[in-house]
Every structure is written in structure tokens, then in C-alpha cells.
Design a protein around this motif. Structure first.
Motif, short mmCIF file in Angstrom:
data_model
loop_
_atom_site.label_atom_id
_atom_site.label_comp_id
_atom_site.label_asym_id
_atom_site.label_seq_id
_atom_site.Cartn_x
_atom_site.Cartn_y
_atom_site.Cartn_z
N GLY A 78 0.91 -1.49 0.26
CA GLY A 78 -0.21 0.29 0.00
C GLY A 78 0.99 0.75 -0.43
N LEU A 79 1.59 1.26 -0.23
CA LEU A 79 3.35 2.21 -0.50
C LEU A 79 2.66 3.10 -1.87
N GLY A 80 3.53 4.50 -2.11
CA GLY A 80 2.78 5.11 -3.12
C GLY A 80 3.75 4.93 -4.24
N LEU A 81 3.29 4.62 -5.35
CA LEU A 81 4.35 3.71 -5.97
C LEU A 81 4.08 5.17 -6.96
N TYR A 82 5.44 5.70 -7.79
CA TYR A 82 5.38 7.22 -8.52
C TYR A 82 6.12 7.19 -9.40
N ILE A 83 6.17 8.25 -10.29
CA ILE A 83 6.37 8.00 -11.75
C ILE A 83 7.12 9.97 -11.42
N SER A 84 8.06 10.60 -11.98
CA SER A 84 8.75 11.19 -12.72
C SER A 84 9.79 11.76 -13.79
N ALA A 85 10.02 11.94 -14.29
CA ALA A 85 11.20 11.95 -15.33
C ALA A 85 12.22 11.94 -15.23
N ASN A 86 12.93 11.17 -16.16
CA ASN A 86 14.48 11.33 -15.68
C ASN A 86 15.30 12.34 -15.58
N HIS A 87 14.66 13.54 -16.36
CA HIS A 87 16.04 14.74 -15.87
C HIS A 87 15.27 15.54 -15.19
N VAL A 88 14.13 15.29 -13.88
CA VAL A 88 14.23 15.46 -12.84
C VAL A 88 15.39 15.35 -11.44
N TYR A 89 14.96 14.01 -11.67
CA TYR A 89 15.72 12.67 -10.84
C TYR A 89 17.51 13.39 -11.74
N ASN A 90 17.96 13.56 -12.42
CA ASN A 90 18.84 14.27 -13.25
C ASN A 90 19.30 12.93 -13.72
N ILE A 91 19.96 13.14 -14.98
CA ILE A 91 20.15 11.39 -15.17
C ILE A 91 21.18 11.44 -14.78
N THR A 92 22.63 11.67 -14.60
CA THR A 92 23.59 11.54 -14.45
C THR A 92 23.91 10.97 -13.05
N GLY A 93 23.14 10.80 -12.48
CA GLY A 93 22.57 10.87 -11.24
C GLY A 93 22.04 9.26 -11.44
N TRP A 94 22.23 8.13 -12.29
CA TRP A 94 22.26 7.30 -12.62
C TRP A 94 23.81 6.09 -12.56
N ASN A 95 23.45 5.44 -12.19
CA ASN A 95 25.70 5.29 -12.14
C ASN A 95 25.06 3.74 -13.29
N SER A 96 24.13 3.45 -14.05
CA SER A 96 24.22 3.19 -14.91
C SER A 96 22.70 3.57 -15.78
N ARG A 97 23.30 3.65 -17.76
CA ARG A 97 21.90 4.19 -18.59
C ARG A 97 21.45 2.69 -19.22
N ASN A 98 21.62 1.58 -18.16
CA ASN A 98 20.87 0.26 -18.43
C ASN A 98 19.81 0.18 -17.78
N ALA A 99 18.43 0.13 -18.40
CA ALA A 99 17.15 -0.36 -17.07
C ALA A 99 17.97 -0.83 -15.88
N GLN A 100 17.71 -0.65 -14.81
CA GLN A 100 18.27 -1.44 -13.61
C GLN A 100 17.01 -1.17 -12.68
N PHE A 101 16.97 -1.71 -11.09
CA PHE A 101 16.10 -1.80 -10.39
C PHE A 101 16.97 -1.31 -8.87
N PHE A 102 16.32 -1.45 -7.84
CA PHE A 102 16.66 -1.26 -7.10
C PHE A 102 16.73 -1.83 -5.60
N ASP A 103 17.24 -2.56 -4.86
CA ASP A 103 16.60 -3.92 -4.44
C ASP A 103 16.19 -3.31 -2.65
N LEU A 104 15.32 -2.40 -2.36
CA LEU A 104 14.13 -1.73 -1.23
C LEU A 104 15.10 -2.47 -0.07
N SER A 105 14.64 -3.56 0.07
CA SER A 105 14.92 -4.34 1.41
C SER A 105 16.65 -4.38 1.66
N SER A 106 17.24 -4.13 0.72
CA SER A 106 19.19 -3.28 1.09
C SER A 106 19.98 -2.37 0.55
#
Length: 335
Positions: A78-106
Motif C-alpha cells: 500500500g505504498l506510493g508507486l510514483y512516476i517522475s521524469a529522468n531529467h527531474v532526477y538528473n540522469i547523470t545521477g543513475w550509475n548506469s544508463r541500462n535499465a536497473q532496479f534497486f532492491d529496497l529491502s537492502s
């Protein structure tokens, strides 16, 4: 450029008319102040517009210098799944430009700073409370893309919001790992984010509203609303050609009907990542780009939620069963 007084603009929604004023690019700074403020609409006389805005505004908040939109709370936690724009995040902040997910449990990429959503009591003022914000999944980003050149088809990512909150203050200050023990508390009076269908397909000719938080916090402390008509594919292709002739940057970006739709509307810097909603309050997409030349047609480009969902499912299906189990609980209700 002199701005018209918003209260003098006739606002009548769905089945009547709306007089739109000057328009500009959501990601290009401008000084126009004629776009309606949320409080001006809520204090106005158009009850249909007031009702719609109240239905959706609680799920749109700030994210850095832009906006974000809670798509759904239909997940295992029941948590909020949100959408924002990569340019809002700043795309240079991603450590890879390949699709990736982050394991929020760790993994803990969570932030508090500049992350806000409307209070659960429905106040239009965001106040000084920050909420935990966890980047979750981003999708493939072209190697040459920058914050200003990234195409709508790639300009979105998913995040998670939980109930961790803190007053604004000295930073750095970060949340703990995402908390899954309690559903997100959110101003959502008609349960838009838990509805059977939280989103829908953009329909040509449909009048829609876009809600976001401009960077001009002095004049728009409580958010702003864009209003306009969705253009057909034919109209969109034609307007792109007109933009090219006018020398607008958007004229150099071909219209991608599978990933975006164009709105004949006005938005302001910082509204990127803000949601576009239909008359039923269903999320149609998020705002990402727009025209900025004074002599050019004025449009907003929005990424289709249908494109976002299909991209998410394609990514999910490409994962191993172990990795699927790590992200499934957060997107289960929209799979």
C-alpha cells in the motif's frame, strides 16, 4: 510579457469551455504568471473543476526542482508507486544508463530533501514536512541523452514513497530503508490511487488537466494547473512541422505516437513529472517537454502511462525469478 489575471479567465471544464492564455515549455524558465494556481481554482466558482482537482491533487508533489505523481497504491504494501521524469532526477545521477532496479529491502537511495506531497488533511500548502522518496526502477536511457535532450520515450522512472517524514532542516538527512509495515497515508478523498483502474488511455480531443509544482515557488507555492485538449496523431504531426518552421526545438523531435501525446496547453518550469488526468481523475501520463518560442504553436508533451506500464512489464518479464520477487511487491497491483 504581461500576464493576464487568472481570475479573469473563464474556467469551465468538460462539456463547456476554457480560455487558455500564453503557454510555454515546462522545462524552460519563463516569467509568465497567467497559468492558474491551485488555490485560485479551488476558490473559484467552477464546481466540476474544483471536484476534479480535489480528486487528483493529493497524489502530485515536489521532487527536487520538478514534480512527481503517485500512480498507484495497489501493491502488497500500500505504498506510493510514483512516476517522475529522468531529467527531474538528473540522469547523470543513475550509475548506469541500462535499465536497473534497486532492491529496497537492502539498498537505501532514499532522500528527504525537496521531496513533498500534500498533507493528508487536504491542505493545499505543503508546509515544511519532507517525505521519504526512494528511486526504484529506471529504464534504458540512450548514451547521448542529456537532461535537455532526452526524448519522452525514455524520460520517466519509478519510485516509492512511504510514511517516513521529517521537518525541513539541515542536510544531509536521509530516511531509513523503505518501511513496508503501514500503507502510505495520502490525501486521496476518492481513493484514486487504489481504484480498480488508476489510469487510462489518452483520447484525442479529450480535455485534460496537468498538475505540478513550478520552480517559481514565490508565485506558485501551492502548485499550478495546466488545462488543454489532447491532439490527435494527425494534429500532433502537423504541429511538430509548424514548430520546426518556427525554429522551436520541439520541431526537431519527431512525434512518437506510441510513447507520448501532445496537449494544447500551458505549463511552467518545474511541472515536469506532474500528472495529466482525465475527467474521471484517471492518470493519463506525465508532463515532460513543451514548446517555448513565442511565435510557435504552444504544446506540452506528455509520456503515456500506457507506454510506461508496457515498459515496466517488459522489464519485469526480462528478470530472473529471484529479481522478480524483489520488485513484484511494489508493482503487484499494476502488473
Amino acid at each position: 510579457m504581461q500576464a493576464k489575471t487568472v481570475l479573469s479567465v473563464l474556467l469551465i471544464i468538460f462539456g463547456t469551455s476554457f480560455q487558455s492564455c500564453k503557454r510555454n515549455n515546462p522545462i524552460v524558465p519563463r516569467s509568465d504568471l497567467d497559468i492558474p494556481k491551485i488555490e485560485e481554482i479551488l476558490n473559484g466558482n467552477d464546481q466540476n473543476l474544483i471536484n476534479l482537482l480535489n480528486r487528483v491533487r493529493g497524489s502530485v508533489g515536489r521532487r527536487g526542482s520538478g514534480s512527481k505523481t503517485i500512480w498507484s497504491r495497489k501493491n502488497d504494501y500500500g505504498l506510493g508507486l510514483y512516476i517522475s521524469a529522468n531529467h527531474v532526477y538528473n540522469i547523470t545521477g543513475w550509475n548506469s544508463r541500462n535499465a536497473q532496479f534497486f532492491d529496497l529491502s537492502s539498498e537505501n537511495l532514499g532522500i528527504f530533501e525537496t521531496s513533498q506531497i500534500p498533507p493528508i488533511n487536504g491542505s493545499i500548502a505543503l508546509g515544511n514536512t519532507l517525505i521519504a522518496d526512494f528511486p526504484f526502477i529506471h529504464f534504458d536511457i540512450s548514451s547521448g541523452a542529456t537532461n535537455t535532450t532526452i526524448l519522452p520515450a525514455e524520460d520517466f522512472y519509478l519510485g516509492i514513497i512511504d510514511n517516513q517524514r521529517t521537518p525541513q532542516g539541515p542536510f544531509p538527512k536521509y530516511p531509513e530503508l523503505v518501511k513496508t509495515s503501514e500503507p502510505l497515508q495520502l490525501y486521496d478523498p476518492e481513493h484514486r490511487t487504489t481504484a480498480t483502474q488508476t489510469w487510462n488511455i489518452a483520447v484525442a480531443g479529450e480535455k485534460v488537466i496537468g498538475v505540478g509544482y513550478p520552480q517559481d515557488n514565490t508565485n506558485y507555492p501551492n502548485g499550478a494547473v495546466a488545462y488543454g485538449k489532447i491532439l490527435s496523431d494527425t494534429e500532433a504531426t502537423q504541429v511538430i512541422q509548424k514548430l520546426k518552421i518556427a525554429g522551436d526545438t520541439e520541431g526537431d523531435i519527431p512525434y512518437n505516437s506510441s510513447a507520448e501525446f501532445l496537449i494544447e496547453a500551458h505549463a511552467i518550469t518545474g511541472m515536469s513529472g506532474g500528472g495529466v488526468f482525465n475527467a474521471d481523475g484517471q492518470l493519463l501520463g506525465i508532463m515532460v517537454r513543451g514548446s517555448d518560442k513565442e511565435n510557435a504553436p504552444k504544446i506540452i508533451r506528455a509520456v503515456k502511462i500506457s507506454h510506461i506500464k508496457s515498459t515496466m512489464i517488459e522489464f519485469y518479464n526480462s528478470l530472473s525469478e529471484t529479481d522478480k520477487s524483489r520488485i513484484r511487491p511494489f508493482i503487484s497491483g499494476e502488473l
